[in-house]
Design a protein around this motif. Structure first.
Motif, PDB file in Angstrom:
ATOM      1  N   ARG A  27       3.172   0.551   9.119  1.00  0.00           N
ATOM      2  CA  ARG A  27       2.535   1.184   7.959  1.00  0.00           C
ATOM      3  C   ARG A  27       3.394   2.352   7.465  1.00  0.00           C
ATOM      4  NH1 ARG A  27      -2.620   1.414   5.742  1.00  0.00           N
ATOM      5  NH2 ARG A  27      -3.121   3.338   4.618  1.00  0.00           N
ATOM      6  N   ASP A  33     -12.325  -1.771   5.707  1.00  0.00           N
ATOM      7  CA  ASP A  33     -11.967  -0.625   4.864  1.00  0.00           C
ATOM      8  C   ASP A  33     -13.118   0.353   4.686  1.00  0.00           C
ATOM      9  OD1 ASP A  33     -13.696  -1.869   3.108  1.00  0.00           O
ATOM     10  OD2 ASP A  33     -12.243  -2.114   1.479  1.00  0.00           O
ATOM     11  N   GLY A  34     -14.155   0.212   5.503  1.00  0.00           N
ATOM     12  CA  GLY A  34     -15.315   1.074   5.407  1.00  0.00           C
ATOM     13  C   GLY A  34     -16.434   0.496   4.580  1.00  0.00           C
ATOM     14  N   THR A  44       2.089   4.381  -2.168  1.00  0.00           N
ATOM     15  CA  THR A  44       1.035   4.594  -1.183  1.00  0.00           C
ATOM     16  C   THR A  44       1.357   3.791   0.063  1.00  0.00           C
ATOM     17  OG1 THR A  44      -0.589   4.814  -2.970  1.00  0.00           O
ATOM     18  CG2 THR A  44      -1.445   4.422  -0.764  1.00  0.00           C
ATOM     19  N   HIS A  47     -12.390  -5.234  -3.570  1.00  0.00           N
ATOM     20  CA  HIS A  47     -11.662  -4.549  -2.505  1.00  0.00           C
ATOM     21  C   HIS A  47     -10.438  -5.385  -2.135  1.00  0.00           C
ATOM     22  CE1 HIS A  47     -14.672  -1.415  -1.247  1.00  0.00           C
ATOM     23  NE2 HIS A  47     -15.428  -2.201  -1.995  1.00  0.00           N
ATOM     24  N   ASP A  48      -9.283  -4.714  -2.041  1.00  0.00           N
ATOM     25  CA  ASP A  48      -8.047  -5.412  -1.684  1.00  0.00           C
ATOM     26  C   ASP A  48      -8.032  -5.750  -0.204  1.00  0.00           C
ATOM     27  OD1 ASP A  48      -6.692  -5.412  -4.185  1.00  0.00           O
ATOM     28  OD2 ASP A  48      -6.297  -3.274  -3.939  1.00  0.00           O
ATOM     29  N   PRO A  61      -4.317  -0.992   0.898  1.00  0.00           N
ATOM     30  CA  PRO A  61      -4.060   0.337   1.481  1.00  0.00           C
ATOM     31  C   PRO A  61      -5.230   0.929   2.253  1.00  0.00           C
ATOM     32  CG  PRO A  61      -3.194   0.224  -0.746  1.00  0.00           C
ATOM     33  CD  PRO A  61      -3.977  -1.037  -0.535  1.00  0.00           C
ATOM     34  N   GLU A  62      -6.447   0.584   1.875  1.00  0.00           N
ATOM     35  CA  GLU A  62      -7.617   1.112   2.576  1.00  0.00           C
ATOM     36  C   GLU A  62      -8.008   0.246   3.779  1.00  0.00           C
ATOM     37  OE1 GLU A  62      -8.743   4.041   1.691  1.00  0.00           O
ATOM     38  OE2 GLU A  62      -7.257   4.039   0.071  1.00  0.00           O
ATOM     39  N   MET A  63      -7.410  -0.917   3.863  1.00  0.00           N
ATOM     40  CA  MET A  63      -7.769  -1.853   4.937  1.00  0.00           C
ATOM     41  C   MET A  63      -7.069  -1.448   6.234  1.00  0.00           C
ATOM     42  SD  MET A  63      -9.761  -4.500   5.329  1.00  0.00           S
ATOM     43  CE  MET A  63     -10.034  -4.930   3.611  1.00  0.00           C
ATOM     44  N   GLN A  64      -7.832  -1.308   7.296  1.00  0.00           N
ATOM     45  CA  GLN A  64      -7.305  -0.897   8.588  1.00  0.00           C
ATOM     46  C   GLN A  64      -7.517  -2.011   9.614  1.00  0.00           C
ATOM     47  OE1 GLN A  64      -5.781   2.084   9.085  1.00  0.00           O
ATOM     48  NE2 GLN A  64      -6.128   2.725   6.952  1.00  0.00           N
ATOM     49  N   THR A  82       0.820   1.390   3.147  1.00  0.00           N
ATOM     50  CA  THR A  82      -0.098   0.294   3.411  1.00  0.00           C
ATOM     51  C   THR A  82       0.356  -0.425   4.672  1.00  0.00           C
ATOM     52  OG1 THR A  82      -1.343  -1.463   2.295  1.00  0.00           O
ATOM     53  CG2 THR A  82       1.057  -1.546   2.117  1.00  0.00           C
TER      54      THR A  82
END
Length: 550
Positions: free
Chosen positions: A489, A470-471, A508, A338-339, A454-457, A510
């Protein structure tokens, strides 16, 4: 040389057409025109009666589109399509005829040798025109006049002569492609001309193999993606010179070079076997098993710290300017595939595209940068300051931690930054930045930038603490509570920021976190804890000591 003998020689060149891919082409054999999508991603229309407008304008990617159009890549792809599916020869002939007309009636011959990447284009052109001759020889229904074959052979010789000169020769993948084209031309032409092309290619391949890689096998093009591309090119050369028995000693030497390069690439790959988007590279899997141990390629400016779960990369320094971004001191962190912190990738090669510029500039990298560098390219900074001096100073490892230190500065001493990255096993990264710039320099100030996956919040924040998730995985970033942070973002406009691209032409949004200061000099530390951490008390004593005692 007789017409038929030329066609026969073209058909006897080993592995000539293997790299050509017909799958991108959709052709209706009954239509009078068709469209071909260039490797740069944009389509061009081809008329069976008039061919291609080689001087057409493009709305975007002008340089890349012209490079691929003028390379006659489409001719090679159509020739391959003919041999695979039984149609494409007449379409290739239409393009060839229009190309030969354009060379006579316009400045195409001159322009094609002056444009950026002209050597790349000419190398592809030589191979694709020879592939066209093979296509004609193996397609009896495609009857063409002897004068057309003669004109094609003249064009091959003209481009091969230019590539054989020293002026366009480059110590990078372009030089390798040019050498491959000269080997193909050497196999096509008999006598002294063919021997000259072959000998120039042999000498250059030897030089390229010695100069394009450092002692640890890393290529001089500032990205693992281009390391893999070089491996592909050298394997193609190896197969060719082995098949024609040009130089057994060179074969043995190249085999060692490729083996060393594959070893380097294995250390650079993510744990899932993918090439990471560090610099000018999309994400893809080259079919090589990763080696999940750390390696510092200090001469080339890349250090990878990794085990089976954690991947940390650090860039500082370079062996050349080829494909070099504004990425010195840039850090990436990936945990359990995971990034967490990223490089933004490249998007495309159109340097007029604001999104390409965003990803290539400091806005596309997680590093410590002068505010004056924001939005600017490496070439602009080098031109302004007379050069750069960036180096990986130190890399040490122990069972407890791995540490890499890099220094980035301008040649004139206007800016100087030092970044120390300490990976405290198994799940903590401490980053200590120190910076200084000449007080007479305009646009004072620095920014420690962190681009998130990109999925990291950002899940929650408090002074000195930022929660990330990121879930699937979570992380916590600790920093000086007195330093403000700007979060953004997917910002569009003329100067975008907060974007990433892992597939060519696809971007995308991020999240970026900028810790900025107007100070001339100072230090700034951050501690990234992978996994939940409510406070610094949840961090290890080793990480705390590095973070608090700087």
């Amino acid at each position: 040389m007789h017409y038929q003998e030329l066609l026969d020689r073209a058909s006897g060149i080993p592995f000539l057409m293997e790299p050509l891919q017909p799958k991108a082409l959709t052709i209706d054999p009954l239509s009078s025109s068709f469209w071909i999508t260039l490797p740069s991603g944009d389509p061009v229309e081809v008329s069976l009666s008039h061919g291609v407008d080689f001087l057409q304008d493009f709305e975007r990617q002008e340089r890349s589109n012209r490079m691929w159009l003028w390379s006659l890549w489409a001719v090679g792809a159509l020739a391959k399509t003919q041999l695979v599916s039984g149609h494409g020869a007449s379409h290739a002939t239409a393009i060839v005829r229009s190309y030969l007309r354009a060379e006579v009636d316009s400045e195409l011959r001159t322009l094609s040798k002056r444009m950026p990447s002209a050597d790349h284009s000419a190398a592809v052109r030589v191979t694709c025109l020879i592939s066209y001759l093979r296509c004609i020889q193996q397609t009896p229904d495609e009857a063409v006049e002897e004068s057309l074959v003669a004109a094609v052979v003249d064009a091959i010789g003209d481009n091969a002569d230019w590539l054989a000169n020293e002026a366009p020769f480059a110590i990078n993948n372009h030089g390798v492609m040019a050498a491959m084209a000269l080997l193909h031309a050497g196999a096509l032409f008999d006598g002294e001309r063919g021997r000259l092309y072959t000998e120039v290619a042999r000498e250059r391949i030897t030089r390229l193999a010695d100069e394009c890689f450092d002692a640890d096998g890393m290529a001089n093009e500032n990205t693992p993606g281009y390391l893999n591309f070089n491996i592909i090119l050298y394997n193609e050369i190896l197969r060719f010179i082995t098949a024609v028995d040009i130089s057994p000693g060179l074969v043995e030497h190249l085999q060692k070079v490729v083996e060393s390069a594959r070893e380097a690439l294995a250390h650079c790959l993510w744990q899932d076997g993918s090439v990471p988007p560090i610099g000018d590279s999309p994400v893809y899997r080259p079919g090589l098993a990763p080696k999940n141990t750390s390696r510092s390629f200090s001469a080339s400016g890349l250090t990878v710290i990794k085990d089976d779960e954690l991947y940390v990369s650090f860039v500082c320094g370079s062996a050349s300017e080829a494909h070099k971004h504004m990425d010195d001191t840039a850090l990436t962190v990936r945990f359990r595939n995971h990034d967490v912190l990223i490089d933004a990738g490249s998007y495309n090669y159109d340097h007029t595209d604001p999104y390409r510029r965003c990803l290539e500039s400091t806005r596309g990298h997680s590093g410590i940068f002068p505010k004056a560098y924001d939005w600017r390219t490496r070439r602009e900074i080098v031109r302004e300051h007379g050069g750069r001096h960036d180096v990986t100073d130190q890399f040490v490892e122990s069972e407890l931690l791995s540490q890499v230190v890099g220094t980035a500065s301008t040649q004139d001493g206007a800016f100087r930054a030092k970044r120390e990255v300490s990976v405290v096993w198994p799940d903590e990264i401490v980053v200590v930045d120190s910076y200084l710039h000449d007080s007479s320099t305009s646009s004072p100030g620095w920014v420690s930038r962190f681009l998130l996956g990109p999925e990291m919040q950002v899940t929650n924040t408090s002074p000195g603490r930022i929660g990330l998730a990121d879930g699937v995985i979570s992380a916590t970033l600790f920093s000086d509570p007195s330093r403000p942070v700007e979060e953004y973002r997917g910002v569009a406009g003329d100067q975008p920021r907060g974007w990433r691209s892992v597939t060519n032409g696809v971007k995308t949004p991020t999240t970026g976190l900028d810790f900025a200061t107007d100070a001339v000099a100072g230090r700034f530390a951050t501690l990234l804890k992978l996994g939940p951490a409510h406070s610094l008390h949840d961090c290890s004593p080793t990480a705390l000591a590095l973070y608090l005692d700087w």
